[in-house]
Design an enzyme around this catalytic site. Structure first.
Site, PDB file in Angstrom:
ATOM      1  N   VAL A   1       0.844  -1.196   0.000  1.00  0.00           N
ATOM      2  CA  VAL A   1       0.000   0.000   0.000  1.00  0.00           C
ATOM      3  C   VAL A   1       0.880   1.247   0.000  1.00  0.00           C
ATOM      4  O   VAL A   1       1.722   1.431   0.885  1.00  0.00           O
ATOM      5  CB  VAL A   1      -0.939   0.015   1.216  1.00  0.00           C
ATOM      6  CG1 VAL A   1      -1.831   1.251   1.163  1.00  0.00           C
ATOM      7  CG2 VAL A   1      -1.790  -1.253   1.250  1.00  0.00           C
ATOM      8  N   LYS A   2       0.668   2.078  -0.992  1.00  0.00           N
ATOM      9  CA  LYS A   2       1.457   3.306  -1.133  1.00  0.00           C
ATOM     10  C   LYS A   2       0.742   4.439  -0.396  1.00  0.00           C
ATOM     11  O   LYS A   2      -0.434   4.712  -0.644  1.00  0.00           O
ATOM     12  CB  LYS A   2       1.611   3.639  -2.615  1.00  0.00           C
ATOM     13  CG  LYS A   2       2.833   4.468  -2.963  1.00  0.00           C
ATOM     14  CD  LYS A   2       2.961   4.538  -4.478  1.00  0.00           C
ATOM     15  CE  LYS A   2       4.226   5.262  -4.908  1.00  0.00           C
ATOM     16  NZ  LYS A   2       4.267   5.411  -6.381  1.00  0.00           N
ATOM     17  N   ILE A   3       1.465   5.089   0.497  1.00  0.00           N
ATOM     18  CA  ILE A   3       0.905   6.116   1.376  1.00  0.00           C
ATOM     19  C   ILE A   3       1.696   7.411   1.214  1.00  0.00           C
ATOM     20  O   ILE A   3       2.931   7.382   1.197  1.00  0.00           O
ATOM     21  CB  ILE A   3       0.987   5.674   2.856  1.00  0.00           C
ATOM     22  CG1 ILE A   3       0.309   4.313   3.075  1.00  0.00           C
ATOM     23  CG2 ILE A   3       0.400   6.738   3.770  1.00  0.00           C
ATOM     24  CD1 ILE A   3      -1.188   4.331   3.070  1.00  0.00           C
TER      25      ILE A   3
END
EC number: 2.2.1.2
Length: 217
Positions: free
Chosen positions: A82-84
């Site tokens: 998951v890219k945050i």
């Protein structure tokens, strides 16, 4: 050093994955929007092409919503990261997600302090943006060197993904600076094996061989 492809184009991913040199893929909302297809569909397709990490970015701006999106995204495939975004809310989300064992990639990192905060929050990866930092007079490669030193000094396991790669030189310099990974656009990846002297040498070999063959007739 690991090589990721920075694209959401499945045809490009298939092409370079056939070389056996692609260790993962990173995407962002801009790259996915260019494909003109549903976000979930695109990400699922990519996870079926490569077995390595596939970064899928959240679009929410509040931690609670980022967390909800992340929990949904990881249901799509086992290799999703998951890219945050590097924001206060993003750090809150990373702290919670890392506690749940969910892998995260903190993006849009432009300083050592940002990278250090992401690592302390438990980020699996941090993505310093080389080209964009260079654009404003900064030094993206120096940032990678500094991040490497800080992470090693304090024993963080967070990996550095050199992002916003503009050309082969960035890849070379990132490797020398200690980046764990370079995420590379397809247009740049296709230039990594090219060099004018290689082309010149091949042409010379071909010419010499042709001349030799002519003498054997």
């Amino acid at each position: 050093m690991k090589f990721f492809l920075d694209t959401a184009n499945t045809e490009d991913i298939k092409h370079f994955a056939e070389l056996g040199l692609v260790d993962g893929v990173t995407t962002n909302p801009t790259l996915v929007s260019r494909e003109g297809r549903d976000f979930e569909t695109v990400i699922k397709e990519i996870t079926q092409i490569v077995s390595g990490p596939v970064s899928a970015e959240v679009t929410a701006t509040k931690a609670e919503e980022m967390i909800a999106q992340a929990r949904n995204e990881i249901k799509w495939a086992s290799n999703i990261v998951v890219k945050i975004p590097m924001t206060e809310e993003g750090l809150k989300a990373v702290k919670v997600l890392s506690g749940e064992g969910i892998k995260t990639n903190v993006t849009l990192v432009f300083s050592v302090s940002q990278g250090l905060l992401a690592a302390k929050a438990g980020a699996t990866y941090i993505s310093p943006f080389l080209g964009r930092l260079d654009d404003i007079g900064g030094n993206g490669i120096q940032l990678v060197k500094d991040l490497r030193q800080v992470l090693d000094t304090y024993g963080f396991k967070t990996e550095i993904i050199a992002a916003s790669v503009r050309g082969p030189q960035h890849v070379q310099e990132a490797a020398l600076a200690g980046a764990d990974i370079a995420t590379i656009p397809a247009t740049v990846f296709g230039k990594l094996w090219s060099h004018p002297l290689t082309d010149k040498g091949l042409a010379s070999f071909a010419s010499d061989w042709k001349a030799f063959q002519a003498t054997q007739k």
